[in-house]
Design a protein around this motif. Structure first.
Motif, PDB file in Angstrom:
ATOM      1  N   VAL A 178       5.247   0.874   8.735  1.00 26.88           N
ATOM      2  CA  VAL A 178       6.034   0.157   9.749  1.00 26.88           C
ATOM      3  C   VAL A 178       5.193  -0.263  10.955  1.00 26.88           C
ATOM      4  CG1 VAL A 178       8.184   1.303   9.093  1.00 26.88           C
ATOM      5  CG2 VAL A 178       6.745   2.334  10.849  1.00 26.88           C
ATOM      6  N   MET A 179       3.871  -0.134  10.847  1.00 25.78           N
ATOM      7  CA  MET A 179       3.000  -0.466  11.981  1.00 25.78           C
ATOM      8  C   MET A 179       2.201  -1.730  11.676  1.00 25.78           C
ATOM      9  SD  MET A 179       3.432   2.200  14.075  1.00 25.78           S
ATOM     10  CE  MET A 179       2.034   2.097  15.178  1.00 25.78           C
ATOM     11  N   ASN A 180       1.805  -2.427  12.756  1.00 28.44           N
ATOM     12  CA  ASN A 180       0.937  -3.606  12.634  1.00 28.44           C
ATOM     13  C   ASN A 180       1.476  -4.618  11.636  1.00 28.44           C
ATOM     14  OD1 ASN A 180      -1.012  -2.302  14.358  1.00 28.44           O
ATOM     15  ND2 ASN A 180      -1.546  -1.030  12.590  1.00 28.44           N
ATOM     16  N   LEU A 181       2.770  -4.891  11.719  1.00 28.48           N
ATOM     17  CA  LEU A 181       3.385  -5.838  10.785  1.00 28.48           C
ATOM     18  C   LEU A 181       2.926  -7.255  11.130  1.00 28.48           C
ATOM     19  CD1 LEU A 181       6.954  -4.261  10.618  1.00 28.48           C
ATOM     20  CD2 LEU A 181       4.927  -3.740   9.249  1.00 28.48           C
ATOM     21  N   LYS A 182       2.710  -8.028  10.083  1.00 30.02           N
ATOM     22  CA  LYS A 182       2.163  -9.376  10.282  1.00 30.02           C
ATOM     23  C   LYS A 182       3.256 -10.430  10.173  1.00 30.02           C
ATOM     24  CE  LYS A 182      -2.021  -7.582   8.361  1.00 30.02           C
ATOM     25  NZ  LYS A 182      -1.331  -6.263   8.270  1.00 30.02           N
ATOM     26  N   PRO A 183       3.112 -11.538  10.951  1.00 29.36           N
ATOM     27  CA  PRO A 183       4.128 -12.591  10.925  1.00 29.36           C
ATOM     28  C   PRO A 183       4.425 -13.060   9.505  1.00 29.36           C
ATOM     29  CG  PRO A 183       2.437 -13.085  12.559  1.00 29.36           C
ATOM     30  CD  PRO A 183       1.990 -11.854  11.833  1.00 29.36           C
ATOM     31  N   GLY A 184       5.690 -13.082   9.159  1.00 30.24           N
ATOM     32  CA  GLY A 184       6.092 -13.552   7.832  1.00 30.24           C
ATOM     33  C   GLY A 184       5.979 -12.509   6.743  1.00 30.24           C
ATOM     34  N   GLY A 185       5.436 -11.332   7.099  1.00 27.97           N
ATOM     35  CA  GLY A 185       5.146 -10.325   6.072  1.00 27.97           C
ATOM     36  C   GLY A 185       6.240  -9.284   5.908  1.00 27.97           C
TER      37      GLY A 185
END
Lengths: 99, 319
Positions: free
Chosen positions: B177-184
């Motif tokens: 749940v950390m460092n989530l990327k745009p669109g991911g």
């Protein structure tokens, strides 16, 4: 009340752009692309029952966590296209275009 | 009163029904099916059948709870503390005392200290006070999850991943749940994946593995973000093991899937239900009549039978 009146007059006199609004409903930003003139204040309002954020992909702007009903404002000064997303629900993506 | 449905969900051992299918375990009102994994093959029985009774006498029993969302106060659940307490009462009333609990994240709704305090206080009344946590995205909203790590993952690696062994079973808690990327989707990240590869390297292939993480490590419904981008790499490190079980939360409903020797299972929330994939404009709290709420919340009771490699997973609602 007085302060508001003064502020409105000042803005009108400076011929500032109309404020722009983006709503967050059902895990999406609406409108998905908003185009504004540089210097326009953009306000995002979270209308979901779940917290969201507004974070530029290039981190040039970033809100705190917005709980239900909370707002985030940002006034872009540099023209360009800024992709942004909700860092909690990264499927939520949208664009701010500054002219 | 608990509603029970006597449904044989799948029995690969004999007829291989829908082996790779997308299986829903008891879906909504349902509770009380028992899923037993034997030698990497999942079978299920209705509760109360002689086979189920036998499996319940395993050597290791633990309970999974998830998505307590302390601090949430909107419809359909203005009192998530009361439903968490009801979950603990349910756990304390189980016929076999669990040795420990797993909490698969979204402990809090807004990562606030008082929300974590409230959950910790309620968990103290459980018969099993030993709780192993992984964070949900709601637990790491501020300062990159510093508050979460301080409380729940002091001895963990990186953003809070760790492993431990109980009765010959190897448990692995992962953070996606950390460092989530745009669109991911959910993300494990390279550092954690490398750790995982090293972590399981010395284990013999006969070691039963139980992985737990917040967001499902299988593609439940990517359109709603219900999956993890790099879960395939994680699972590739677990391929050689005879028995792998993956326990997740996040989607606030029970679902199961079997893929080869891996069994995936998601647990109910103790706070509020979410819609079935694609049945609403978006995920989020599902508003249901007050009298239906507790039938949609629940706990997951897991029993491992030593020597048989059998894992029995029982979901019960709070009714």
């Amino acid at each position: 009340v007085c302060l508001f009146a003064v502020g409105a007059t000042t803005l009108g006199a400076a011929d500032a752009p109309q404020p722009a609004e983006v709503n967050i409903d059902n895990f999406s930003f609406s409108p998905a692309t908003i185009t504004v003139k540089a210097g326009t204040t953009v306000t995002w309002t979270n209308r979901d029952d779940i917290p969201h954020t507004v974070v530029a992909d290039d981190k040039s702007f970033k809100s705190r966590v917005l709980d239900t009903g909370e707002k985030f404002t940002f006034t872009p000064t540099k023209p360009g296209t800024y992709a942004y997303f909700c860092s909690i629900h990264p499927k939520m993506t949208a664009k701010l275009v500054v002219e | 009163m608990a509603q029970e449905r006597d449904v044989i969900l799948f029995d690969h051992n004999h007829d291989g029904i829908d082996r790779r299918g997308f299986l829903k375990c008891m879906a909504w009102a349902g509770t009380g099916a028992l899923c037993i994994m034997s030698g990497g093959v999942l079978k299920s029985y209705s509760l109360g059948s002689p086979s189920a009774q036998k499996a319940a006498k395993g050597e290791l029993t633990f309970v999974q709870i998830s998505d307590s969302h302390m601090g949430f106060n909107k419809p359909a659940n203005p009192d998530v503390a009361a439903t968490l307490k009801a979950a603990i009462d349910k756990i304390n009333a189980l016929p076999h005392a669990p040795e420990f609990m797993l909490h698969t994240g979204d402990i809090s709704h807004l990562s606030k200290a008082e929300e974590f305090d409230n959950v910790d206080q309620i968990l103290k009344s459980a018969r099993a006070t030993d709780v192993h946590f992984v964070p949900g995205e709601h637990d790491v909203l501020e300062e990159n999850g510093a508050t979460y790590r301080e409380r729940y993952a002091k001895n963990a690696k990186g953003d809070g991943w760790y492993s431990f062994d109980k009765n010959g079973v190897h448990f692995i808690g992962l953070v996606n749940v950390m460092n989530l990327k745009p669109g991911g989707l959910g993300t494990l990240g390279n550092e954690q994946l490398e750790w995982l590869e090293d972590n399981v390297k010395p284990l013999s292939a006969s070691t039963p593995i139980i992985v737990f993480a917040h967001i499902p490590l299988w593609s439940v419904y990517p359109e709603w973000g219900w999956g993890t981008d790099d879960s395939a790499r994680a699972l590739s490190y677990l391929k050689r093991f005879g028995s792998v079980s993956v326990l997740n939360g996040h989607i606030h409903q029970i679902m199961q899937k079997v893929e080869g020797n891996v069994t995936f299972h998601t647990a109910c929330s103790t706070a509020f239900p979410q819609p079935k994939p694609g049945t609403a404009p978006s995920p989020g709290p599902m508003k249901v009549p007050a009298e239906q709420l507790r039938g949609l919340l629940g706990i997951t009771d897991v029993t491992f039978a030593q020597g048989k490699h059998a894992l029995a997973v029982t979901d019960s609602t709070l009714e």
